[in-house]
Structure formats: structure tokens, C-alpha cells
Design a protein around this motif. Structure first.
Motif, PDB file in Angstrom:
ATOM      1  N   GLY A 230       0.779  -1.235   0.000  1.00  0.00           N
ATOM      2  CA  GLY A 230       0.000   0.000   0.000  1.00  0.00           C
ATOM      3  C   GLY A 230       0.807   1.280   0.000  1.00  0.00           C
ATOM      4  N   TYR A 231       2.125   1.170  -0.182  1.00  0.00           N
ATOM      5  CA  TYR A 231       2.961   2.368  -0.237  1.00  0.00           C
ATOM      6  C   TYR A 231       3.058   2.874  -1.676  1.00  0.00           C
ATOM      7  CZ  TYR A 231       4.619   1.385   4.530  1.00  0.00           C
ATOM      8  OH  TYR A 231       4.698   1.173   5.888  1.00  0.00           O
ATOM      9  N   GLU A 232       3.027   4.185  -1.850  1.00  0.00           N
ATOM     10  CA  GLU A 232       3.251   4.805  -3.159  1.00  0.00           C
ATOM     11  C   GLU A 232       4.752   4.918  -3.402  1.00  0.00           C
ATOM     12  OE1 GLU A 232      -0.285   8.037  -3.669  1.00  0.00           O
ATOM     13  OE2 GLU A 232       1.330   8.572  -2.294  1.00  0.00           O
ATOM     14  N   HIS A 233       5.203   4.478  -4.556  1.00  0.00           N
ATOM     15  CA  HIS A 233       6.605   4.646  -4.927  1.00  0.00           C
ATOM     16  C   HIS A 233       6.715   5.993  -5.639  1.00  0.00           C
ATOM     17  CE1 HIS A 233      10.354   2.935  -7.188  1.00  0.00           C
ATOM     18  NE2 HIS A 233      10.674   3.841  -6.293  1.00  0.00           N
ATOM     19  N   TYR A 234       6.883   7.066  -4.846  1.00  0.00           N
ATOM     20  CA  TYR A 234       6.751   8.403  -5.426  1.00  0.00           C
ATOM     21  C   TYR A 234       8.077   9.044  -5.821  1.00  0.00           C
ATOM     22  CZ  TYR A 234       7.989  10.635  -0.898  1.00  0.00           C
ATOM     23  OH  TYR A 234       8.633  11.070   0.251  1.00  0.00           O
ATOM     24  N   GLU A 235       9.184   8.433  -5.437  1.00  0.00           N
ATOM     25  CA  GLU A 235      10.515   8.918  -5.805  1.00  0.00           C
ATOM     26  C   GLU A 235      11.427   7.703  -5.816  1.00  0.00           C
ATOM     27  OE1 GLU A 235      14.571  10.615  -5.286  1.00  0.00           O
ATOM     28  OE2 GLU A 235      13.504   9.279  -3.926  1.00  0.00           O
ATOM     29  N   SER A 250      10.035  16.690  -0.979  1.00  0.00           N
ATOM     30  CA  SER A 250       9.405  16.884  -2.287  1.00  0.00           C
ATOM     31  C   SER A 250       9.697  18.266  -2.849  1.00  0.00           C
ATOM     32  CB  SER A 250       7.887  16.674  -2.180  1.00  0.00           C
ATOM     33  OG  SER A 250       7.595  15.308  -1.912  1.00  0.00           O
ATOM     34  N   SER A 251       9.945  19.235  -1.972  1.00  0.00           N
ATOM     35  CA  SER A 251      10.267  20.578  -2.462  1.00  0.00           C
ATOM     36  C   SER A 251      11.571  20.575  -3.251  1.00  0.00           C
ATOM     37  CB  SER A 251      10.363  21.571  -1.292  1.00  0.00           C
ATOM     38  OG  SER A 251      11.498  21.311  -0.478  1.00  0.00           O
ATOM     39  N   TYR A 252      12.518  19.710  -2.872  1.00  0.00           N
ATOM     40  CA  TYR A 252      13.776  19.619  -3.605  1.00  0.00           C
ATOM     41  C   TYR A 252      13.558  19.101  -5.027  1.00  0.00           C
ATOM     42  CZ  TYR A 252      15.815  19.766   1.136  1.00  0.00           C
ATOM     43  OH  TYR A 252      16.154  20.113   2.419  1.00  0.00           O
ATOM     44  N   TRP A 253      12.580  18.237  -5.184  1.00  0.00           N
ATOM     45  CA  TRP A 253      12.348  17.583  -6.482  1.00  0.00           C
ATOM     46  C   TRP A 253      11.359  18.352  -7.352  1.00  0.00           C
ATOM     47  CZ3 TRP A 253      10.986  13.262  -2.675  1.00  0.00           C
ATOM     48  CH2 TRP A 253      12.157  12.736  -2.113  1.00  0.00           C
ATOM     49  N   HIS A 254      10.671  19.352  -6.779  1.00  0.00           N
ATOM     50  CA  HIS A 254       9.637  20.063  -7.529  1.00  0.00           C
ATOM     51  C   HIS A 254       9.870  21.565  -7.603  1.00  0.00           C
ATOM     52  CE1 HIS A 254       7.431  16.237  -6.590  1.00  0.00           C
ATOM     53  NE2 HIS A 254       7.103  16.395  -7.855  1.00  0.00           N
ATOM     54  N   ASN A 255      11.132  21.971  -7.542  1.00  0.00           N
ATOM     55  CA  ASN A 255      11.507  23.363  -7.811  1.00  0.00           C
ATOM     56  C   ASN A 255      10.897  24.366  -6.827  1.00  0.00           C
ATOM     57  OD1 ASN A 255      13.098  25.072  -9.489  1.00  0.00           O
ATOM     58  ND2 ASN A 255      11.247  25.816 -10.499  1.00  0.00           N
ATOM     59  N   THR A 311      16.331  16.362 -10.823  1.00  0.00           N
ATOM     60  CA  THR A 311      15.441  16.309  -9.655  1.00  0.00           C
ATOM     61  C   THR A 311      14.076  15.750 -10.030  1.00  0.00           C
ATOM     62  OG1 THR A 311      14.884  18.656 -10.003  1.00  0.00           O
ATOM     63  CG2 THR A 311      16.611  18.147  -8.391  1.00  0.00           C
ATOM     64  N   ALA A 312      13.398  16.387 -10.970  1.00  0.00           N
ATOM     65  CA  ALA A 312      12.040  15.950 -11.327  1.00  0.00           C
ATOM     66  C   ALA A 312      12.018  14.546 -11.893  1.00  0.00           C
ATOM     67  CB  ALA A 312      11.423  16.925 -12.320  1.00  0.00           C
ATOM     68  N   LEU A 313      13.082  14.160 -12.579  1.00  0.00           N
ATOM     69  CA  LEU A 313      13.090  12.831 -13.191  1.00  0.00           C
ATOM     70  C   LEU A 313      13.178  11.721 -12.143  1.00  0.00           C
ATOM     71  CD1 LEU A 313      12.801  11.937 -16.116  1.00  0.00           C
ATOM     72  CD2 LEU A 313      15.285  11.709 -16.245  1.00  0.00           C
ATOM     73  N   ARG A 314      13.521  12.063 -10.917  1.00  0.00           N
ATOM     74  CA  ARG A 314      13.556  11.084  -9.838  1.00  0.00           C
ATOM     75  C   ARG A 314      12.152  10.721  -9.338  1.00  0.00           C
ATOM     76  NH1 ARG A 314      18.280   9.934  -7.346  1.00  0.00           N
ATOM     77  NH2 ARG A 314      17.070   9.216  -5.542  1.00  0.00           N
ATOM     78  N   THR A 315      11.169  11.553  -9.666  1.00  0.00           N
ATOM     79  CA  THR A 315       9.830  11.375  -9.110  1.00  0.00           C
ATOM     80  C   THR A 315       8.925  10.577 -10.031  1.00  0.00           C
ATOM     81  OG1 THR A 315       8.908  13.391 -10.092  1.00  0.00           O
ATOM     82  CG2 THR A 315      10.083  13.620  -7.996  1.00  0.00           C
ATOM     83  N   CYS A 316       7.824  10.089  -9.459  1.00  0.00           N
ATOM     84  CA  CYS A 316       6.874   9.315 -10.271  1.00  0.00           C
ATOM     85  C   CYS A 316       6.152  10.209 -11.270  1.00  0.00           C
ATOM     86  CB  CYS A 316       5.875   8.592  -9.367  1.00  0.00           C
ATOM     87  SG  CYS A 316       4.828   9.659  -8.365  1.00  0.00           S
ATOM     88  N   LEU A 352       7.422  13.254 -18.995  1.00  0.00           N
ATOM     89  CA  LEU A 352       8.479  12.313 -19.330  1.00  0.00           C
ATOM     90  C   LEU A 352       8.938  11.641 -18.042  1.00  0.00           C
ATOM     91  CD1 LEU A 352      10.324  11.354 -21.713  1.00  0.00           C
ATOM     92  CD2 LEU A 352      11.895  13.194 -21.041  1.00  0.00           C
ATOM     93  N   ARG A 353       8.845  10.320 -18.001  1.00  0.00           N
ATOM     94  CA  ARG A 353       9.156   9.581 -16.774  1.00  0.00           C
ATOM     95  C   ARG A 353      10.118   8.430 -17.055  1.00  0.00           C
ATOM     96  NH1 ARG A 353       3.652   9.921 -17.292  1.00  0.00           N
ATOM     97  NH2 ARG A 353       2.483  11.102 -15.712  1.00  0.00           N
ATOM     98  N   LEU A 354      10.807   8.017 -15.988  1.00  0.00           N
ATOM     99  CA  LEU A 354      11.587   6.793 -16.035  1.00  0.00           C
ATOM    100  C   LEU A 354      10.656   5.607 -15.841  1.00  0.00           C
ATOM    101  CD1 LEU A 354      14.576   7.737 -13.687  1.00  0.00           C
ATOM    102  CD2 LEU A 354      14.653   7.596 -16.186  1.00  0.00           C
ATOM    103  N   THR A 355      10.909   4.513 -16.524  1.00  0.00           N
ATOM    104  CA  THR A 355      10.247   3.255 -16.217  1.00  0.00           C
ATOM    105  C   THR A 355      11.058   2.552 -15.124  1.00  0.00           C
ATOM    106  OG1 THR A 355      11.505   2.024 -17.870  1.00  0.00           O
ATOM    107  CG2 THR A 355       9.436   3.062 -18.595  1.00  0.00           C
ATOM    108  N   ARG A 356      10.550   1.437 -14.639  1.00  0.00           N
ATOM    109  CA  ARG A 356      11.301   0.677 -13.633  1.00  0.00           C
ATOM    110  C   ARG A 356      12.679   0.310 -14.174  1.00  0.00           C
ATOM    111  NH1 ARG A 356      10.121  -3.553  -9.789  1.00  0.00           N
ATOM    112  NH2 ARG A 356       8.177  -2.479  -9.305  1.00  0.00           N
ATOM    113  N   ASN A 357      12.737  -0.157 -15.424  1.00  0.00           N
ATOM    114  CA  ASN A 357      14.043  -0.494 -16.006  1.00  0.00           C
ATOM    115  C   ASN A 357      14.929   0.732 -16.127  1.00  0.00           C
ATOM    116  OD1 ASN A 357      13.619  -3.243 -16.304  1.00  0.00           O
ATOM    117  ND2 ASN A 357      12.780  -3.058 -18.376  1.00  0.00           N
ATOM    118  N   GLY A 358      14.322   1.876 -16.435  1.00  0.00           N
ATOM    119  CA  GLY A 358      15.091   3.100 -16.595  1.00  0.00           C
ATOM    120  C   GLY A 358      15.755   3.571 -15.325  1.00  0.00           C
ATOM    121  N   ILE A 359      15.168   3.222 -14.187  1.00  0.00           N
ATOM    122  CA  ILE A 359      15.755   3.631 -12.908  1.00  0.00           C
ATOM    123  C   ILE A 359      17.167   3.077 -12.757  1.00  0.00           C
ATOM    124  CG2 ILE A 359      15.576   3.300 -10.406  1.00  0.00           C
ATOM    125  CD1 ILE A 359      12.536   3.575 -10.699  1.00  0.00           C
ATOM    126  N   PHE A 360      17.394   1.875 -13.268  1.00  0.00           N
ATOM    127  CA  PHE A 360      18.702   1.244 -13.107  1.00  0.00           C
ATOM    128  C   PHE A 360      19.798   1.936 -13.925  1.00  0.00           C
ATOM    129  CE2 PHE A 360      15.733  -2.255 -12.126  1.00  0.00           C
ATOM    130  CZ  PHE A 360      16.166  -2.542 -10.833  1.00  0.00           C
TER     131      PHE A 360
END
Length: 372
Positions: A230-235, A250-255, A311-316, A352-360
Motif C-alpha cells: 500500500g505504499y506509493e513509490h513516489y521517488e 518533495s520541495s527539492y524535487w519540484h523546484n 530532480t524531477a526525473l527522480r519522481t513518479c 516524461l518519466r523513467l520506467t522501472r528499467n530506466g531507474i537502473f
């Protein structure tokens, strides 16, 4: 609105992996806390007292401060910024072994409503390896003590990819963390930062990093187990129950602008960033002479774009491409195309987001998407 970060660099002992600025000079604590108040007043006099949206007391080990020092710190914050304590997130980092019943009574009298603890692992053997002061039992006791005084927002930090750690070991740590039923979990792989004892041990061949495939299995297990619970994977490294994301981080990741107070702390105003000297004695003497102990860099458009990428690319949520200037929109979509086609990124609804594979391979992706 700005986030306020206050750095407390004091530690009773130094962990072998830590690359943050810290000191064991406890005799400087009271003078340092007074210097924090002076820096707050100096910054407010220079640019006006900003409205504070979050407060984060980090370190180091803030729970090493005495009751009087903690009360003084919050009095300084209140006098300079007058936060709406009832309606903002106020986080304090604590070491589990510091969170005794007596300490919690001190905490109860402060406006702290969120506590972040570095559990790291529930293996006492691995805790000793890290030179952590607490035991696994003390993490559970600390959570119970915090619940007893009404702290309803608790975060624990976990580490994985220890030398010699197995997937089963890591699954056991995840099970232990989930059994605490905390609102937030941050999980990081063990990092070998140059200059640390851990890095020297690696260089000397006394320990060895785990292989890439085991690392992927550990990270995938983490994501699968926590989202199923039940946890959100938000970063990339952060998971929260609904409504309990770290507003400050979250302020660091959202300017969002933030003010950094204390030795080695960083500040950001969207148009400039500054960083304080990483030396506690120099920090104190500079502030006591009514000077700000910092250097500043003006941020141009390219730098601001690059900051957004890392920064933003680290977030969901990823990067809102539509919010970028046209030339950056064209550049990022062109640079991202191979990764989108390869399944490491996705682009939909202007984001534009990373996929799970992209995180690696996120470091490589970010480097390719930056202008610099």
C-alpha cells in the motif's frame, strides 16, 4: 513559500559510510545553536523573512541536542519566521537509541509532527559493521515511544546491498520494516563515497560490492513488496502511504525554494543557490561577526533546466515537458527518444518519466538529457 532546513552536524560517533558534514565536538553545541539563530536573523534582514511551508531538522544527529538546545532552536525559528505550526510539516531526524521515553517527553513539547529515523537494517551484525549505535530492538522501541506521544507520521531509512548480503537477508529487513507499520520508508543502496572508511575498506580489498544482478533483484523486491503493502513509490528511493509523502523533501524535487541554515547547508531561490561553509568553527565565527557564511551561484536557464532533469526525473510524476521553454522541449524529447523506444522512459500527457528499467540506468539517462 519556502522549506526551511536546519543542519545539526553533531554525532556521538561517525558511521563508516557517511559522507555528510558532521562533527563529534559536542562542546560546541550551545554556541552552534545560538549561531543558527543569528544566521536566521541575518538572512531575514538581508532578504526578508519568508513564509515557511515545511521545517526539517536534519544532520548529523539532531536528537543529540539537549532539551534546552532544542527549545532554543525552535524559539529562534518561531521568532524569525513565525510558522503556522499547526498546519505545516515539521520533521526531525532522530537516532533510534536516542528516542527514549524521556526524550519523547521533550519532543512532545516541541512542534515536531514527523520523525525520520535511520534504522538502516534490522541485523545487529550489519549495524555493527556500519558502526551504528543502535540495535534492531531499539528501532521497534523507538517507534512505540513515538506512537505513545502521538507522533502519527514516522519515516524509517533502510539500506541494502551490503557486502555479503543475500536476497533473503534483504527480504527479512523489508519484513521487519513493514511490521512497524510506519507511514514512510526510504531505502538506499550502500554507497562507497570517497573519503569514507567504507570506501577505504573497498579500495583495500577488505570488502566487495555485490554484483549488478543481485542489486536489481533487491531493488525490484523492495518496489514490489512496498507497493503491494500500500505504499506509493513516489521517488526513486522513497515510499509513502497515501497522504504521507515527505512534503519537505518533495520541495527539492519540484523546484520549490528552500532556506538552508547551519554549517554545510544549501539554499535555493529558483534564480540562485548558495551553500554554507563546511566547517563548524568557521561557520560559528563568521556568523558571530554578523556575516553570512556562504557562497552564491546565479542560476542561468541552462542550469535551471539541468537541475530540473536531475530532480524531477527522480519522481513518479517525472518532468512536465509542457512547462519547459520551447527549445528545451525540443532538446529533451529528441534526447529522450532512444530511451523511450528502448523502454527505459515513457512519455504521456506531456510528462516524461523513467520506467522501472530506466531507474537502473538513471544516471546515464540524466547525463544524456542535460545540456551541460
Amino acid at each position: 513559500m519556502s522549506g526551511l532546513y536546519v543542519h545539526i552536524p553533531f554525532c556521538a560517533s561517525r558511521c563508516i559510510y557517511c559522507g555528510f558534514y558532521s562533527t563529534t565536538l559536542a562542546e560546541l553545541r550551545a554556541r552552534y545553536v545560538d549561531a543558527l539563530g543569528r544566521e536566521m536573523r541575518l538572512r531575514a534582514a538581508a532578504s526578508g523573512a519568508e513564509t515557511i511551508s515545511t521545517v526539517y531538522i536534519g544532520g548529523g544527529t539532531p536528537s543529540q541536542l539537549t532539551a534546552d538546545e532544542l527549545h532554543s532552536l525552535f524559539r529562534y525559528i518561531n521568532n524569525v519566521y513565525s510558522p503556522d505550526w499547526d498546519n505545516i510539516e515539521v520533521t526531525m531526524e532522530c537516532n533510534p537509541d536516542d528516542v527514549t521515553a524521556d526524550f519523547c517527553q521533550v519532543l512532545k513539547a516541541l512542534p515536531v509532527n514527523r520523525v525520520s529515523m535511520g534504522a538502516q537494517t534490522f541485523s545487529d551484525e550489519r549495524l555493527r559493521f556500519l558502526h551504528r549505535r543502535h540495535t534492531a530492538v531499539e528501532v521497534r522501541q523507538a517507534v512505540g515511544n513515538l506512537r505513545a506521544i502521538g507522533i502519527g507520521n514516522i519515516s524509517v531509512d533502510l539500506m541494502f546491498a551490503f557486502p555479503g548480503e543475500t536476497l533473503r537477508d534483504w527480504q527479512s529487513d523489508i519484513d521487519a520494516a513493514l511490521s512497524l507499520d510506519v507511514e514512510h520508508i526510504s531505502a538506499y543502496s550502500l554507497q562507497y563515497e570517497e573519503g569514507t572508511t567504507l570506501y577505504n575498506m573497498l579500495r583495500q580489498g577488505r570488502i566487495h560490492e555485490i554484483d549488478d544482478e543481485l542489486y536489481r533483484q533487491m531493488y525490484n523486491t523492495l518496489c514490489d513488496r512496498l507497493t503491494a503493502a500500500g505504499y506509493e513509490h513516489y521517488e526513486i528511493s522513497n515510499f509513502a502511504k497515501p497522504g504521507h509523502r515527505s512534503r519537505h523533501n518533495s520541495s527539492y524535487w519540484h523546484n520549490v525554494p528552500y532556506i538552508g541554515i547551519g554549517a554545510s547547508a544549501h539554499s535555493y531561490s529558483c534564480s540562485a543557490r548558495s551553500w554554507n561553509v563546511s566547517d563548524i568553527r568557521q561557520y560559528i565565527t563568521t556568523v558571530e561577526s554578523s556575516q553570512l557564511p556562504s557562497e552564491q551561484e546565479v542560476i542561468d536557464d541552462d542550469t535551471h533546466y539541468d537541475d530540473t532533469v536531475v530532480t524531477a526525473l527522480r519522481t513518479c510524476e517525472g518532468i512536465d515537458v509542457a512547462a519547459l521553454k520551447p527549445r528545451y522541449q525540443r532538446y529533451i524529447l529528441s534526447a529522450a527518444r532512444p530511451y523511450i523506444d528502448g523502454g527505459d522512459m515513457e512519455f504521456s500527457a506531456h510528462r516524461l518519466r523513467l520506467t522501472r528499467n530506466g531507474i537502473f540506468v538513471s544516471d546515464m539517462i540524466m547525463a544524456d538529457l542535460m545540456m551541460g
